[in-house]
Enzyme design. Sequence first.
Site, PDB file in Angstrom:
ATOM      1  N   ILE A  33     -75.906 -19.544  26.732  1.00 37.12           N
ATOM      2  CA  ILE A  33     -76.071 -21.025  26.271  1.00 37.12           C
ATOM      3  C   ILE A  33     -74.790 -21.227  25.915  1.00 37.12           C
ATOM      4  O   ILE A  33     -74.088 -20.727  24.937  1.00 37.12           O
ATOM      5  CB  ILE A  33     -77.170 -21.093  25.118  1.00 37.12           C
ATOM      6  CG1 ILE A  33     -78.564 -20.550  26.219  1.00 37.12           C
ATOM      7  CG2 ILE A  33     -77.140 -22.752  25.095  1.00 37.12           C
ATOM      8  CD1 ILE A  33     -79.703 -20.327  24.672  1.00 37.12           C
TER       9      ILE A  33
ATOM     10  N   ASP B  76     -65.099 -22.393  24.340  1.00 33.41           N
ATOM     11  CA  ASP B  76     -64.643 -23.897  24.397  1.00 33.41           C
ATOM     12  C   ASP B  76     -65.080 -24.501  26.147  1.00 33.41           C
ATOM     13  O   ASP B  76     -63.535 -23.443  26.661  1.00 33.41           O
ATOM     14  CB  ASP B  76     -63.038 -23.961  24.144  1.00 33.41           C
ATOM     15  CG  ASP B  76     -62.951 -25.608  24.020  1.00 33.41           C
ATOM     16  OD1 ASP B  76     -63.344 -26.099  24.889  1.00 33.41           O
ATOM     17  OD2 ASP B  76     -62.249 -26.227  22.933  1.00 33.41           O
TER      18      ASP B  76
ATOM     19  N   ASN C 107     -75.263 -27.143  27.840  1.00 32.06           N
ATOM     20  CA  ASN C 107     -75.926 -27.603  26.888  1.00 32.06           C
ATOM     21  C   ASN C 107     -74.503 -28.196  25.919  1.00 32.06           C
ATOM     22  O   ASN C 107     -74.566 -29.478  25.585  1.00 32.06           O
ATOM     23  CB  ASN C 107     -76.577 -26.880  25.556  1.00 32.06           C
ATOM     24  CG  ASN C 107     -76.650 -27.276  24.446  1.00 32.06           C
ATOM     25  OD1 ASN C 107     -77.941 -28.943  24.191  1.00 32.06           O
ATOM     26  ND2 ASN C 107     -75.986 -26.948  23.277  1.00 32.06           N
TER      27      ASN C 107
ATOM     28  N   TYR D 114     -69.934 -42.316  28.240  1.00 31.94           N
ATOM     29  CA  TYR D 114     -70.895 -40.902  27.968  1.00 31.94           C
ATOM     30  C   TYR D 114     -71.415 -40.923  29.239  1.00 31.94           C
ATOM     31  O   TYR D 114     -72.275 -39.813  30.340  1.00 31.94           O
ATOM     32  CB  TYR D 114     -71.187 -41.171  26.725  1.00 31.94           C
ATOM     33  CG  TYR D 114     -72.709 -40.246  26.327  1.00 31.94           C
ATOM     34  CD1 TYR D 114     -72.534 -39.011  25.965  1.00 31.94           C
ATOM     35  CD2 TYR D 114     -74.104 -40.545  26.509  1.00 31.94           C
ATOM     36  CE1 TYR D 114     -73.207 -37.885  25.839  1.00 31.94           C
ATOM     37  CE2 TYR D 114     -75.326 -39.477  26.083  1.00 31.94           C
ATOM     38  CZ  TYR D 114     -74.649 -38.000  25.857  1.00 31.94           C
ATOM     39  OH  TYR D 114     -75.527 -37.168  25.459  1.00 31.94           O
TER      40      TYR D 114
ATOM     41  N   LYS E  76     -72.725 -37.851  32.096  1.00 27.80           N
ATOM     42  CA  LYS E  76     -74.460 -37.517  32.100  1.00 27.80           C
ATOM     43  C   LYS E  76     -74.874 -37.624  34.123  1.00 27.80           C
ATOM     44  O   LYS E  76     -75.561 -37.625  34.167  1.00 27.80           O
ATOM     45  CB  LYS E  76     -75.416 -37.835  31.284  1.00 27.80           C
ATOM     46  CG  LYS E  76     -75.081 -37.454  29.375  1.00 27.80           C
ATOM     47  CD  LYS E  76     -75.073 -36.026  29.596  1.00 27.80           C
ATOM     48  CE  LYS E  76     -75.019 -35.468  28.387  1.00 27.80           C
ATOM     49  NZ  LYS E  76     -74.611 -34.263  28.129  1.00 27.80           N
TER      50      LYS E  76
ATOM     51  N   VAL F  47     -81.910 -37.112  18.932  1.00 22.93           N
ATOM     52  CA  VAL F  47     -82.185 -36.106  19.040  1.00 22.93           C
ATOM     53  C   VAL F  47     -82.235 -35.777  17.428  1.00 22.93           C
ATOM     54  O   VAL F  47     -81.051 -36.043  17.599  1.00 22.93           O
ATOM     55  CB  VAL F  47     -82.453 -34.667  19.809  1.00 22.93           C
ATOM     56  CG1 VAL F  47     -82.681 -33.641  19.084  1.00 22.93           C
ATOM     57  CG2 VAL F  47     -82.653 -34.992  20.674  1.00 22.93           C
TER      58      VAL F  47
HETATM   59  N1  LIG Z   1     -78.748 -35.519  20.077  1.00 25.52           N
HETATM   60  C1  LIG Z   1     -79.495 -36.900  21.086  1.00 25.52           C
HETATM   61  O1  LIG Z   1     -79.927 -38.112  19.919  1.00 25.52           O
HETATM   62  C2  LIG Z   1     -79.094 -35.927  22.738  1.00 25.52           C
HETATM   63  C3  LIG Z   1     -79.649 -36.958  23.573  1.00 25.52           C
HETATM   64  C4  LIG Z   1     -79.287 -36.901  24.823  1.00 25.52           C
HETATM   65  C5  LIG Z   1     -78.498 -35.415  25.238  1.00 25.52           C
HETATM   66  N2  LIG Z   1     -77.991 -34.991  24.003  1.00 25.52           N
HETATM   67  C6  LIG Z   1     -76.954 -33.744  24.329  1.00 25.52           C
HETATM   68  O2  LIG Z   1     -77.594 -32.568  24.579  1.00 25.52           O
HETATM   69  C7  LIG Z   1     -76.483 -31.256  23.957  1.00 25.52           C
HETATM   70  C8  LIG Z   1     -76.378 -31.114  22.986  1.00 25.52           C
HETATM   71  O3  LIG Z   1     -75.992 -31.703  21.745  1.00 25.52           O
HETATM   72  P1  LIG Z   1     -76.994 -31.992  20.360  1.00 25.52           P
HETATM   73  O4  LIG Z   1     -78.139 -33.521  20.098  1.00 25.52           O
HETATM   74  O5  LIG Z   1     -77.653 -31.127  19.880  1.00 25.52           O
HETATM   75  O6  LIG Z   1     -75.634 -32.337  18.879  1.00 25.52           O
HETATM   76  P2  LIG Z   1     -74.528 -31.709  18.787  1.00 25.52           P
HETATM   77  O7  LIG Z   1     -75.597 -30.677  17.060  1.00 25.52           O
HETATM   78  O8  LIG Z   1     -73.281 -32.061  18.146  1.00 25.52           O
HETATM   79  O9  LIG Z   1     -74.428 -30.078  19.333  1.00 25.52           O
HETATM   80  C9  LIG Z   1     -73.514 -29.863  19.786  1.00 25.52           C
HETATM   81  C10 LIG Z   1     -72.675 -28.682  20.622  1.00 25.52           C
HETATM   82  O10 LIG Z   1     -71.712 -29.141  21.619  1.00 25.52           O
HETATM   83  C11 LIG Z   1     -70.458 -27.972  20.881  1.00 25.52           C
HETATM   84  N3  LIG Z   1     -69.106 -28.423  21.867  1.00 25.52           N
HETATM   85  C12 LIG Z   1     -68.364 -29.675  22.368  1.00 25.52           C
HETATM   86  N4  LIG Z   1     -67.964 -29.774  22.752  1.00 25.52           N
HETATM   87  C13 LIG Z   1     -68.072 -28.416  23.068  1.00 25.52           C
HETATM   88  C14 LIG Z   1     -66.037 -27.568  23.760  1.00 25.52           C
HETATM   89  N5  LIG Z   1     -65.722 -28.338  23.845  1.00 25.52           N
HETATM   90  N6  LIG Z   1     -66.943 -26.562  24.535  1.00 25.52           N
HETATM   91  C15 LIG Z   1     -68.447 -25.821  23.498  1.00 25.52           C
HETATM   92  N7  LIG Z   1     -69.364 -26.549  22.746  1.00 25.52           N
HETATM   93  C16 LIG Z   1     -68.377 -27.874  22.441  1.00 25.52           C
HETATM   94  C17 LIG Z   1     -70.241 -28.457  19.638  1.00 25.52           C
HETATM   95  O11 LIG Z   1     -69.843 -27.127  19.255  1.00 25.52           O
HETATM   96  P3  LIG Z   1     -69.202 -27.569  17.002  1.00 25.52           P
HETATM   97  O12 LIG Z   1     -69.847 -27.616  16.066  1.00 25.52           O
HETATM   98  O13 LIG Z   1     -68.097 -26.916  17.874  1.00 25.52           O
HETATM   99  O14 LIG Z   1     -68.612 -29.508  17.320  1.00 25.52           O
HETATM  100  C18 LIG Z   1     -72.360 -28.423  18.874  1.00 25.52           C
HETATM  101  O15 LIG Z   1     -72.725 -26.585  19.254  1.00 25.52           O
HETATM  102  C19 LIG Z   1     -75.418 -32.832  24.552  1.00 25.52           C
HETATM  103  O16 LIG Z   1     -75.208 -31.757  25.560  1.00 25.52           O
HETATM  104  C20 LIG Z   1     -76.033 -33.849  24.069  1.00 25.52           C
HETATM  105  O17 LIG Z   1     -75.154 -35.072  25.433  1.00 25.52           O
HETATM  106  C21 LIG Z   1     -78.609 -35.259  22.624  1.00 25.52           C
END
Ligand SMILES: NC(=O)c1ccc[n+]([C@@H]2O[C@H](COP(=O)([O-])OP(=O)(O)OC[C@H]3O[C@@H](n4cnc5c(N)ncnc54)[C@H](OP(=O)(O)O)[C@@H]3O)[C@@H](O)[C@H]2O)c1
Length: 273
Positions: free
Chosen positions: A7, A53, A80, A145, A149, A178
């Site tokens: 993951i 990364d 993810n 964004y 997606k 979320v």
């Molecule tokens: N939350 C929402 O409303 C929502 C809705 C639709 C889709 N999503 C999608 O769900 C996924 C997870 O997001 P989340 O909601 O769980 O947000 P989150 O809590 O901000 O988690 C995002 C994760 O991605 C990591 N990340 C960012 N850039 C990275 C890189 N270059 N290499 C490796 N890891 C990286 C972050 O790591 P760091 O801690 O190092 O920054 C963090 O672990 C994303 O793809 C997002 O687009 C989220």
Amino acid sequence: MPQTVFITGTSTGIGAATVRLFARHGWQVAATMRNPADAKFGDLPNVRVYALDVTDAAAAPRAIAQAHADFGGLDVLINNAGYGLVGPFEAATDEQIQQQFATNVFGVFAVTRAALPLLRAQQSGVIVNITSVGGRTAFPMNSLYHATKFGLDGFSESLWYELAPFGIRVKVVAPGGVATDFGTRSLQMTIDPADDQAPYVGQVRNVLKAFGERRGAASTAEQIADVIYAAATDGTAQLRYIAGADAQGLLSTKAQMPEGDFMAMIQKSFSGE
Ligand SMILES: NC(=O)c1ccc[n+]([C@@H]2O[C@H](COP(=O)([O-])OP(=O)(O)OC[C@H]3O[C@@H](n4cnc5c(N)ncnc54)[C@H](OP(=O)(O)O)[C@@H]3O)[C@@H](O)[C@H]2O)c1
């Protein structure tokens, strides 16, 4: 022999909740993140943390190979890692555009390409790409964004056909809102919404206000992890899983309305009225 899942982006949010859920179900979990010091899985003996990364294309094959060697297999890949970039397209810097695609799109390509030789050799596996409701419909002030997606959604649909002959299933999980760090710590902006002189600042403030008002309808990370687990393990060929009541409601409304009417409704709901 327990199954193994790999993951990306597991420091917080959906990724972290998904690590915990798979671990609870007895899976071996390769939890990858940019800074392994951020990991909070010390209570889970079947989780190993790897530095990854996803924008570092050379790091992806190393992390996949290491996890495969440590666990003796790879059954499911969950792409993810990702973040949002909000604000007018015109104001985005080259660096912001490149970083958004490097993370949300090219990162998925790199990790998937590293995993495919293993999955193809064993003639089985599941790849789950986390997209968004924003991979099927667009909101104002999120053009870049959405480009990532929507791109990932089309990529996944085509790959579904390409990999089916090898017993590899491709899945898309598309969450709505979320409650994670997505809208706070992780969010990037192309303008400063506090700057009264910034171009498009009124539109940006309206969009941020509308997202704020929708926060009450957000799913939890654990609810999305449940959908991801189901997608990875249900044994079906289903491609898309729309995750969250808000996302399901919006996409079914879109399917039932003429496009012009739907877009007028979205425009109004983000207009600040
Ligand atoms: N939350 C929402 O409303 C929502 C809705 C639709 C889709 N999503 C999608 O769900 C996924 C997870 O997001 P989340 O909601 O769980 O947000 P989150 O809590 O901000 O988690 C995002 C994760 O991605 C990591 N990340 C960012 N850039 C990275 C890189 N270059 N290499 C490796 N890891 C990286 C972050 O790591 P760091 O801690 O190092 O920054 C963090 O672990 C994303 O793809 C997002 O687009 C989220």
